[in-house]
Design an enzyme around this catalytic site. Structure first.
Site, PDB file in Angstrom:
ATOM      1  N   TYR A   1      12.284  -7.199 -42.141  1.00 36.03           N
ATOM      2  CA  TYR A   1      11.213  -7.165 -41.148  1.00 36.03           C
ATOM      3  C   TYR A   1      10.176  -8.222 -41.544  1.00 36.03           C
ATOM      4  O   TYR A   1       9.598  -8.153 -42.645  1.00 36.03           O
ATOM      5  CB  TYR A   1      10.538  -5.791 -41.077  1.00 36.03           C
ATOM      6  CG  TYR A   1       9.290  -5.862 -40.227  1.00 36.03           C
ATOM      7  CD1 TYR A   1       9.392  -6.061 -38.848  1.00 36.03           C
ATOM      8  CD2 TYR A   1       8.019  -5.812 -40.796  1.00 36.03           C
ATOM      9  CE1 TYR A   1       8.255  -6.197 -38.069  1.00 36.03           C
ATOM     10  CE2 TYR A   1       6.875  -5.944 -40.005  1.00 36.03           C
ATOM     11  CZ  TYR A   1       7.013  -6.133 -38.641  1.00 36.03           C
ATOM     12  OH  TYR A   1       5.899  -6.278 -37.868  1.00 36.03           O
TER      13      TYR A   1
ATOM     14  N   GLY B   1       5.449  -6.329  -0.910  1.00 44.42           N
ATOM     15  CA  GLY B   1       5.575  -6.081  -2.344  1.00 44.42           C
ATOM     16  C   GLY B   1       6.897  -5.464  -2.732  1.00 44.42           C
ATOM     17  O   GLY B   1       7.298  -5.533  -3.892  1.00 44.42           O
TER      18      GLY B   1
ATOM     19  N   ARG C   1      10.306   7.844  -1.676  1.00 46.92           N
ATOM     20  CA  ARG C   1      11.713   8.013  -2.069  1.00 46.92           C
ATOM     21  C   ARG C   1      12.009   7.537  -3.499  1.00 46.92           C
ATOM     22  O   ARG C   1      13.078   7.809  -4.033  1.00 46.92           O
ATOM     23  CB  ARG C   1      12.626   7.312  -1.056  1.00 46.92           C
ATOM     24  CG  ARG C   1      12.712   8.084   0.268  1.00 46.92           C
ATOM     25  CD  ARG C   1      13.403   7.269   1.340  1.00 46.92           C
ATOM     26  NE  ARG C   1      14.730   6.856   0.922  1.00 46.92           N
ATOM     27  CZ  ARG C   1      15.359   5.794   1.400  1.00 46.92           C
ATOM     28  NH1 ARG C   1      14.780   5.039   2.314  1.00 46.92           N
ATOM     29  NH2 ARG C   1      16.551   5.477   0.964  1.00 46.92           N
TER      30      ARG C   1
ATOM     31  N   ALA D   1       0.805  -1.218   0.000  1.00 49.52           N
ATOM     32  CA  ALA D   1       0.000   0.000   0.000  1.00 49.52           C
ATOM     33  C   ALA D   1       0.838   1.268   0.000  1.00 49.52           C
ATOM     34  O   ALA D   1       0.368   2.331  -0.396  1.00 49.52           O
ATOM     35  CB  ALA D   1      -0.934   0.010   1.202  1.00 49.52           C
TER      36      ALA D   1
HETATM   37  C1  UD1 Z   1       9.021  -2.748   9.093  1.00 49.82           C
HETATM   38  C2  UD1 Z   1       9.038  -3.482  10.428  1.00 49.82           C
HETATM   39  C3  UD1 Z   1      10.484  -3.566  10.938  1.00 49.82           C
HETATM   40  C4  UD1 Z   1      11.337  -4.276   9.907  1.00 49.82           C
HETATM   41  C5  UD1 Z   1      11.232  -3.578   8.555  1.00 49.82           C
HETATM   42  C6  UD1 Z   1      11.924  -4.384   7.501  1.00 49.82           C
HETATM   43  C7  UD1 Z   1       6.910  -2.922  11.475  1.00 49.82           C
HETATM   44  C8  UD1 Z   1       6.240  -2.081  12.490  1.00 49.82           C
HETATM   45  N1  UD1 Z   1       8.228  -2.750  11.368  1.00 49.82           N
HETATM   46  O1  UD1 Z   1       9.472  -1.451   9.350  1.00 49.82           O
HETATM   47  O2  UD1 Z   1      10.527  -4.283  12.162  1.00 49.82           O
HETATM   48  O3  UD1 Z   1      12.686  -4.300  10.335  1.00 49.82           O
HETATM   49  O4  UD1 Z   1       9.843  -3.453   8.165  1.00 49.82           O
HETATM   50  O5  UD1 Z   1      11.945  -3.656   6.307  1.00 49.82           O
HETATM   51  O6  UD1 Z   1       6.256  -3.726  10.825  1.00 49.82           O
HETATM   52  N2  UD1 Z   1       2.838  -0.915   4.495  1.00 49.82           N
HETATM   53  C9  UD1 Z   1       1.528  -0.894   4.099  1.00 49.82           C
HETATM   54  N3  UD1 Z   1       0.630  -0.227   4.842  1.00 49.82           N
HETATM   55  C10 UD1 Z   1       0.975   0.423   5.997  1.00 49.82           C
HETATM   56  C11 UD1 Z   1       2.315   0.394   6.397  1.00 49.82           C
HETATM   57  C12 UD1 Z   1       3.229  -0.290   5.623  1.00 49.82           C
HETATM   58  O7  UD1 Z   1       1.186  -1.470   3.060  1.00 49.82           O
HETATM   59  O8  UD1 Z   1       0.081   0.987   6.621  1.00 49.82           O
HETATM   60  C13 UD1 Z   1       3.838  -1.624   3.669  1.00 49.82           C
HETATM   61  C14 UD1 Z   1       4.812  -0.629   3.090  1.00 49.82           C
HETATM   62  O9  UD1 Z   1       4.396  -0.247   1.781  1.00 49.82           O
HETATM   63  C15 UD1 Z   1       6.085  -1.407   3.049  1.00 49.82           C
HETATM   64  C16 UD1 Z   1       5.953  -2.414   4.178  1.00 49.82           C
HETATM   65  O10 UD1 Z   1       4.585  -2.470   4.499  1.00 49.82           O
HETATM   66  O11 UD1 Z   1       6.224  -2.154   1.855  1.00 49.82           O
HETATM   67  C17 UD1 Z   1       6.786  -2.050   5.391  1.00 49.82           C
HETATM   68  O12 UD1 Z   1       6.352  -0.833   5.876  1.00 49.82           O
HETATM   69  P1  UD1 Z   1       7.355   0.283   6.424  1.00 49.82           P
HETATM   70  O13 UD1 Z   1       6.561   1.418   6.882  1.00 49.82           O
HETATM   71  O14 UD1 Z   1       8.410   0.508   5.428  1.00 49.82           O
HETATM   72  O15 UD1 Z   1       7.948  -0.475   7.684  1.00 49.82           O
HETATM   73  P2  UD1 Z   1       9.346  -0.235   8.311  1.00 49.82           P
HETATM   74  O16 UD1 Z   1       9.297   1.014   9.096  1.00 49.82           O
HETATM   75  O17 UD1 Z   1      10.391  -0.356   7.292  1.00 49.82           O
END
Ligand code: UD1
Ligand code: CA
Length: 451
Positions: free
Chosen positions: A348, A104, A15, A10
């Site tokens: 072609y 994803g 970035r 989602a």
């Molecule tokens: C998350 C983990 C962290 C882990 C890291 C690895 C949590 C709270 N933390 O952190 O422990 O080390 O991934 O990369 O889970 N996403 C959604 N909807 C949301 C939030 C996120 O679809 O509401 C998806 C994002 O698009 C992304 C993934 O989930 O692909 C991870 O979300 P992100 O916010 O990047 O989590 P991190 O802070 O990286």
């Protein structure tokens, strides 16, 4: 064990600085999301649920390309990973199996790793995928006691001692679906980010006397992609692996670092791939075929012993039979080339069938497009198409027929017939010499005038 996949996709991926949702950026010609779906496919999931938000329609279309049963749920506000997973709950009500949470934007999780996670479920309620991070940075940390995973703490919320831990959370989790949603319902958002953390389920499960463990994998598998630079690094890593796999299966890559693979490139044993060959999606090349330098192939099949290039372009729908030969600066599209047939120079050939042992002369063009629709050209077996023939489709050239060089063929040619369709040659003896003299005289008088 029965398993459902929940793939989080989602996030906007700010970035990436892109119009395209992050998970649709390609690696090896497939969107990252496709890689994640394929990784999960090894568990033969009963459900594939993609949680989409930004660009949901495009995400849906891409998901369906990789799994026609995929279901999309929309998370309109990104309130955290637990909130994202919760969106899948209605689709899995009463589902008796496990749920595996994938991402994803994390395309490289290996099937074997997921199988190890599944195996660990026989001894633990919740299995989390972790990795030893070279630079743990801002990853969540796994707090363990022997085999037991006690809880996951996000970097922002961690103490100094917890931040010193190097075992990190990949985010991938496997648990019974019912338990997962039950625990998620209990997750709050009173933390440093004000988000609903999926990671909180481990601590909550422990309070209930349930068990959790961490399975670990190489850090490279858990690589997430957040920027174009990371995308480029991911592509490079992907290509390195595909090249190694090809060499391992008995393919000769003359200069491996110059060959570009797609996620589904299939090369038979003893193929030879010369430098600077690019494979788009959907290419299969059988044993012993030879792809010469600087060729570009996509959506095509090359049979045993065929030779392609140098500088050939095979576009989707191209099918080369055994020992066919396609030479330099030849473009084929939706073309079936028969056994031993040759299209060797500057041609072609599109929307065409060419029979066995036929020879298509240099510069031949199938004029398949009239500006509105595409039309088919059918060339029989043992046909000789003279150089620079225009075949204006729809048109058929019968078996054993011939066309004169430079012909514009607009009507069908009967088997064994010779078709010539060009202006008759006129010879004028001595005329060239006269003409040269006239032209030279003109320049002489002009030069004088300018003095
Ligand atoms: C998350 C983990 C962290 C882990 C890291 C690895 C949590 C709270 N933390 O952190 O422990 O080390 O991934 O990369 O889970 N996403 C959604 N909807 C949301 C939030 C996120 O679809 O509401 C998806 C994002 O698009 C992304 C993934 O989930 O692909 C991870 O979300 P992100 O916010 O990047 O989590 P991190 O802070 O990286
Ligand atoms: Ca992340």
């Amino acid at each position: 064990m029965a398993t459902a996949l929940i793939i989080l996709a989602a996030g906007q991926g700010t970035r990436m600085n892109s119009e395209l949702p992050k998970v649709l950026h390609p690696i090896g010609s497939a969107p990252m999301l496709g890689h994640a779906i394929q990784a999960g496919a090894t568990l033969e999931p009963d459900h594939v649920i993609v949680v989409a938000g930004h660009g949901a329609e495009a995400v849906r279309a891409a998901a369906l390309e990789f799994d026609e049963t995929a279901q999309i749920v929309i998370q309109s506000e990104q309130l955290g990973t637990a909130h994202a997973v919760a969106q899948a709950a209605p689709l899995l009500a009463n589902y008796p199996g496990d749920a595996l949470v994938l991402y994803g934007d994390t395309p490289f999780i290996q099937p074997e790793t997921l199988e190890r996670m599944q195996a660990a479920r026989s001894t633990h309620d919740i299995v989390v995928l972790g990795f030893e991070a070279a630079d743990p940075g801002r990853y969540g940390r796994l707090v363990t006691d022997g085999d037991d995973l006690l809880r996951i703490v996000e970097f922002k919320d961690a103490t100094e001692a917890e931040r010193a831990l190097t075992l990190c959370n990949s985010g991938v989790v496997l648990a019974p679906a019912a338990l997962l949603f039950d625990l998620i319902a209990q997750v709050g958002n009173t933390n440093a980010s004000g988000e609903y953390y999926l990671t909180d389920i481990v601590g909550l499960a422990r309070v209930r006397g349930l068990s959790a463990t961490a399975v670990t994998c190489e850090e490279s598998e858990t690589m997430g992609i957040n920027s174009r630079a990371e995308l480029a690094r991911a592509e490079a890593g992907f290509q390195t692996r595909k090249r190694a796999e090809a060499l391992e299966t008995g393919v000769t890559l003359v200069a491996p670092e110059t060959v570009q693979f797609a996620y589904d490139t299939w090369l038979g044993r003893d193929c030879v791939i010369e430098p600077y060959v690019v494979f788009g999606p959907g290419v299969t090349i059988e044993t012993g075929a030879h792809i010469r330098a600087f060729s570009h192939l996509e959506g095509c099949h090359v049979a045993r012993g065929a030779v392609v290039g140098p500088y050939a372009r095979l576009r989707p729908g191209t099918e080369l039979s055994e020992h066919a030969r396609i030479g330099n600066f030849v473009e084929l599209k939706n073309a079936l080339i028969g056994e031993g047939a040759k299209v060797n120079h500057l041609s072609y050939i599109g929307d065409t069938r060419v029979g066995d042992e036929s020879n298509i002369g240099a510069g031949t063009i199938t004029c398949n497009y009239d500006g509105v629709s595409k039309h088919e050209t059918v060339i029989g077996a043992r046909v000789f198409i003279g150089s620079n023939t225009m075949l204006v489709a729809p048109v058929t050239v019968g078996d054993g027929a011939m066309t004169g060089s430079g012909s514009v063929i607009t009507r069908d040619v009967a088997p064994d017939a010779l078709a010539i369709a060009r202006a008759r040659q006129v010879d004028k003896p001595g005329m060239a010499a006269k003409l040269f003299e006239m032209l030279r005289a003109k320049t002489r008088s002009r030069d004088k005038g300018s003095n």
